[in-house]
Design a protein around this motif. Structure first.
Motif, mmCIF file in Angstrom:
data_model
loop_
_atom_site.group_PDB
_atom_site.id
_atom_site.type_symbol
_atom_site.label_atom_id
_atom_site.label_comp_id
_atom_site.label_asym_id
_atom_site.label_seq_id
_atom_site.Cartn_x
_atom_site.Cartn_y
_atom_site.Cartn_z
ATOM 1 N N LYS A 85 6.294 -6.074 15.316
ATOM 2 C CA LYS A 85 7.142 -7.290 14.623
ATOM 3 C C LYS A 85 6.032 -8.146 13.699
ATOM 4 C CE LYS A 85 8.820 -11.689 16.564
ATOM 5 N NZ LYS A 85 8.084 -12.523 16.202
ATOM 6 N N LYS A 86 4.904 -8.383 14.163
ATOM 7 C CA LYS A 86 3.852 -8.800 13.513
ATOM 8 C C LYS A 86 3.438 -8.033 12.201
ATOM 9 C CE LYS A 86 1.225 -11.586 16.927
ATOM 10 N NZ LYS A 86 0.117 -11.760 17.468
ATOM 11 N N GLU B 112 6.659 -8.377 4.963
ATOM 12 C CA GLU B 112 7.437 -9.131 4.369
ATOM 13 C C GLU B 112 6.851 -10.304 3.184
ATOM 14 O OE1 GLU B 112 11.112 -9.422 4.145
ATOM 15 O OE2 GLU B 112 10.995 -7.376 4.979
ATOM 16 N N THR B 113 5.716 -10.662 3.110
ATOM 17 C CA THR B 113 4.950 -11.449 2.436
ATOM 18 C C THR B 113 4.593 -10.694 0.949
ATOM 19 O OG1 THR B 113 2.731 -11.310 3.295
ATOM 20 C CG2 THR B 113 4.225 -12.875 4.171
ATOM 21 N N ARG C 243 5.603 -6.063 10.489
ATOM 22 C CA ARG C 243 6.721 -5.996 9.391
ATOM 23 C C ARG C 243 6.862 -7.452 8.894
ATOM 24 N NH1 ARG C 243 10.547 -1.806 12.815
ATOM 25 N NH2 ARG C 243 9.680 0.186 11.702
ATOM 26 N N GLU C 244 6.579 -8.430 9.526
ATOM 27 C CA GLU C 244 6.636 -9.879 9.209
ATOM 28 C C GLU C 244 5.532 -10.070 8.109
ATOM 29 O OE1 GLU C 244 6.109 -12.356 12.778
ATOM 30 O OE2 GLU C 244 8.005 -12.327 13.289
#
Length: 628
Positions: A605-606, A612-613, A608-609
Motif C-alpha cells: 500500500k505504501k 502515485e507521486t 503504490r501510494e
C-alpha cells in the motif's frame, strides 16, 4: 548591446582569474595536510576493508540508547541527507562519538531528488562576471574544487559528463565559448576536461536529436564543457554506510519528537527519539545537536524555540525522465537561458534521459509532487531544441524536489537569501546547517562540525580527514572492474515453477552492479549466484533480485520504498516498472526481515501510494493533450 557588454566584462574577469585562484584558497590548508598520517590510514582501512560488516540496526539503536546524561555522545546529527551523513562521517573520522537519526531514510528528501549533477556552477560564474561579484566567484572556485573531490572519493558513483550548449547566434557562440573557457581556467588543476567548440555538423553527429534550426535561427555550432554526474541517493547511502564503518551510530526511520534541555542553563542536551518501525521511544544525550534536516530544519529549530525566525525559503525543482533515444549516451544538452530566462537541460542518466528543471515557490511537504504545468514547461522547453517529436506519453517518471534556499536568521532583510550554505547556532547547543548544494556537501559538513566542536568544546583527535577519504566500495575500483563479474559469476534464477536455471552475468548487469556497489559488487553477484536470486526485477532494467537481499543485510534497507527509490533508482527511472517490481521486492524483504502478511500488505500500500507521486504518463492529468 547587452551581449557586447557581457563579452567585455567576461574578458576583464578572465584576465584576473589566473591569479585569483591562489588568492581564494585558504593558504593555511594544503591538500597534503588536510588530515594526514596514521589517523587517515586507519580510517581508510576501516572503510575499505573487504571483510568489514556494517553494524546491524539493533546495535546502532543500542548505541544511541546508551548515550546518557553522564556519558553523552559528542554530537547527535538530525537528518540523514547528504550533509547530515557527511557530518556523521566527518565526526567519526575525527575520533568523536557521534550518532545520526533520520525520520525516513537516508536521502529520502532533497538529496535523492537532485539534478544528478556535481557541478561548479556555470550560472554563478556568469553572475560573478556580469555583476562583478567577487562573492559569487569564490563560490565557483570552491564548488569546482569540491566537484573534483566528490568524483575522486566515489568514482564508481560519479563521473565526468560532457555537456553541449547549442548556439544559434555568432555573438552567443563567442560569449559562451569565452565563458566556458573561463570556467576551465577557474577550475585550474581541478579541471575535468577542456571545453571546446564543435561546428554545427560535428554537433549533429555527436547529438543526432539536436535540431539544426531552432529559435527561428540556424545552429551555428556548440560549445561542449564538462561537469560531473552522480547517482545521488546511492552516493548518500555510501556516505552513511562509510560513517557507520568509521564508528558512527546511524539509524534511519528514527524521528526526533522533541529536544531535551538542561533545566538550569536551557542548553540543548539531546533528543527524544521514536523508532518509526517499532514505535518505541527513547532519550539520547549529546554535547551538541547538529540540525541537518534540509527543508525541515525550521521545524527542528522550533522544537527549541517556538518563536524561531524561519531560515528556509523553499523552492521546487521538477525533473522528468524520458527514454534513452532523446539523448545520446555520454553527452548532455544544457540551454543556459530559455525564452523565460530559465536553465533547461537534458542528460543521459542510468540508461535513460533526465530533463529539467523548474524553480518555483512551493510549500514544504514530505512527498512533493510535480504539477502538470511544470512537466509541460520542461517538455515545451526541450522541444525547441530537438528534431524529434516530444510527447507527454514518453514521460517514464517525474518528480519534485525541495531546494532549501537559506537565509541567515540574524539577517535584517531578505537580501541575504543565498545559494550558499548557512551555519547558525541561534539556540545554545543546537547548530543548524542548511542551504548549499550537493556538490559541496563535504565542506558544508566540515563547517557544521567545526561550529559544533566550538559550541560543545569538543576534543577531536585529529583534523578533518574527509577530503582524502574514499567512500565504501571506491577503494581499488576501476572502470573495467565489471569484467570480473561478467567472467566469474552466473545469475542463477528460480522460475515460476521453482526450477533453478543458470543465466549469464551479462555486460549490462555487470556494469550496473560495478557502478552501483563498486568493489562490493562481487558480494551482490555471489548472492545472485549462490542464493538463486539472479532474476531481473523489471524487464529492460539491470536491477537484480540479489540487490534487495544485499541492501537489506548491508545498507539498512528497511522498506520497499527504501529499495525502489533509493537503493535502486527504479522509481525515478520508470514508475510503472517499479510498480510491477514492487511485489517481488516485498517478497524478498519479507524473507530478510521476517515480515508477517499484515506488514507485507502495508508495504504494498505504501509503495503504490509513493509511486502515485511520480507523475508518469500512466497517471498524468492531461490539460490540453499538447504532448500526446
Amino acid at each position: 548591446m547587452a551581449t557586447s557588454i557581457r563579452l567585455r566584462r567576461l574578458g576583464t574577469v578572465a584576465l584576473a582569474a589566473g591569479g585569483a585562484y591562489t588568492i581564494l584558497r585558504d593558504p593555511s590548508i594544503s591538500v597534503n595536510d588536510r588530515g594526514g598520517g596514521s589517523a587517515l590510514q586507519i580510517v581508510k582501512q576501516k572503510i575499505a576493508d573487504p571483510f568489514a560488516v556494517i553494524p546491524c540496526r539493533a546495535v546502532q539503536e543500542s548505541a544511541l540508547m546508551g548515550a546518557s546524561l553522564a556519558n553523552p555522545l559528542d554530537v547527535l546529527v538530525v537528518g540523514g541527507g547528504a550533509t547530515g551523513s557527511g557530518v556523521a562521517l566527518d565526526a567519526a573520522t575525527r575520533g568523536l562519538r557521534v550518532g545520526l537519526v533520520e525520520r525516513e531514510d537516508f536521502s529520502s528528501g532533497t538529496s535523492s531528488r537532485s539534478t544528478k549533477l556535481v557541478h561548479g556552477g556555470v550560472r554563478y560564474l556568469e553572475k560573478a562576471v556580469f555583476n562583478l561579484d567577487y562573492g559569487q566567484l569564490k563560490l565557483v572556485f570552491h564548488a569546482l574544487e569540491e566537484r573534483k573531490q566528490v568524483i575522486d572519493n566515489a568514482p564508481h558513483l560519479c563521473h565526468a559528463l560532457p555537456c553541449m550548449t547549442p548556439c544559434f547566434d555568432w555573438f552567443e557562440l563567442i560569449y559562451y565559448w569565452m565563458g566556458l573557457k573561463m570556467y576551465d581556467l577557474v577550475a585550474g588543476r581541478h579541471l575535468l576536461h577542456v571545453s571546446r567548440y564543435y561546428s554545427a555538423q560535428e554537433s549533429l553527429e555527436l547529438f543526432p536529436t539536436l535540431a539544426r534550426n531552432g529559435k527561428e535561427k540556424t545552429l551555428k555550432g556548440t560549445v561542449v564543457y564538462y561537469d560531473g554526474q552522480m547517482n545521488d541517493s546511492r552516493l548518500n547511502v555510501a556516505i552513511a554506510c562509510s560513517a557507520a564503518l568509521a564508528g558512527a551510530a546511524v539509524l534511519n526511520h528514527a524521528e526526533v519528537v522533541s529536544l531535551l534541555k538542561d533545566d538550569v542553563t536551557g542548553r540543548i542536551i539531546g533528543a527524544r527519539i521514536r523508532n518509526n518501525l517499532s514505535g518505541k521511544e527513547f532519550d539520547t544525550y549529546a554535547k551538541v545537536v547538529v540540525n541537518a534536516a534540509g527543508p525541515f530544519c525550521d521545524s527542528v529549530r522550533q522544537m527549541a524555540d517556538k518563536k524561531a525566525k524561519p531560515m528556509i525559503i523553499p523552492s521546487s525543482g521538477v525533473h522528468i525522465v524520458l527514454p534513452d533515444y532523446y539523448s545520446p549516451e555520454g553527452m548532455g544538452l544544457i540551454v543556459p537561458k530559455t525564452k523565460d530566462g530559465r536553465v533547461v537541460f537534458m542528460l543521459p542518466w542510468l540508461g535513460r534521459t533526465v530533463a529539467g528543471t523548474t524553480d518555483s515557490n512551493t510549500s514544504i511537504t514530505m512527498l512533493p509532487e510535480p504539477h502538470e504545468n511544470e512537466i509541460e514547461f520542461i517538455l515545451d522547453a526541450i522541444s525547441g531544441y530537438l528534431n524529434v517529436k516530444v510527447r507527454r506519453t514518453d514521460v517514464l517518471s517525474a518528480w519534485s524536489g525541495i531546494r532549501p534556499l537559506a537565509m541567515d536568521p540574524k539577517a535584517k532583510n531578505t537580501e541575504s537569501i543565498s545559494r550558499d550554505h548557512v551555519v547558525s547556532e541561534d539556540y545554545p547547543g543546537l547548530v543548524t546547517i542548511t542551504g548549499g548544494k550537493w556538490t559541496t556537501y563535504r565542506s558544508m559538513a566540515e563547517d557544521a562540525l567545526d561550529a559544533a566542536i566550538k559550541s560543545g568544546k569538543l576534543n577531536p583527535t585529529n583534523k578533518c580527514l574527509t577530503y582524502n577519504i574514499q567512500l565504501v566500495g571506491a577503494d581499488g575500483w576501476e572502470p573495467a572492474s565489471f569484467t570480473i563479474l561478467a567472467q566469474q559469476y552466473m545469475r542463477m534464477k528460480r522460475t515460476y515453477r521453482g526450477n533453478v536455471v543458470p543465466g549469464v552475468m551479462d555486460t549490462a548487469s555487470a556494469k550496473h552492479l560495478s557502478h552501483a556497489y563498486g568493489t562490493l559488487a562481487e558480494r551482490v553477484a555471489a548472492i545472485a549466484q549462490n542464493e538463486n536470486l539472479g532474476k531481473r526485477l523489471a524487464h529492460g532494467y539491470p536491477f537484480l533480485e540479489a540487490e534487495v537481499a544485499y541492501c537489506a543485510r548491508n545498507e539498512y534497507c528497511e522498506s520497499a520504498v527504501d529499495f525502489i527509490a533509493r537503493r535502486s533508482r527504479l522509481a525515478f527511472l520508470d514508475t510503472d516498472a517499479a510498480n510491477r517490481a514492487l511485489p517481488r521486492v516485498i517478497e524478498i524483504l519479507a524473507a530478510e526481515h521476517k515480515w508477517d502478511k499484515s506488514r507485507q500488505k502495508e508495504e504494498l500500500k505504501k509503495g503504490r501510494e509513493f509511486l502515485e507521486t511520480f507523475k508518469s504518463s500512466k497517471n498524468a492529468q492531461f490539460h490540453d493533450g499538447k504532448h500526446k
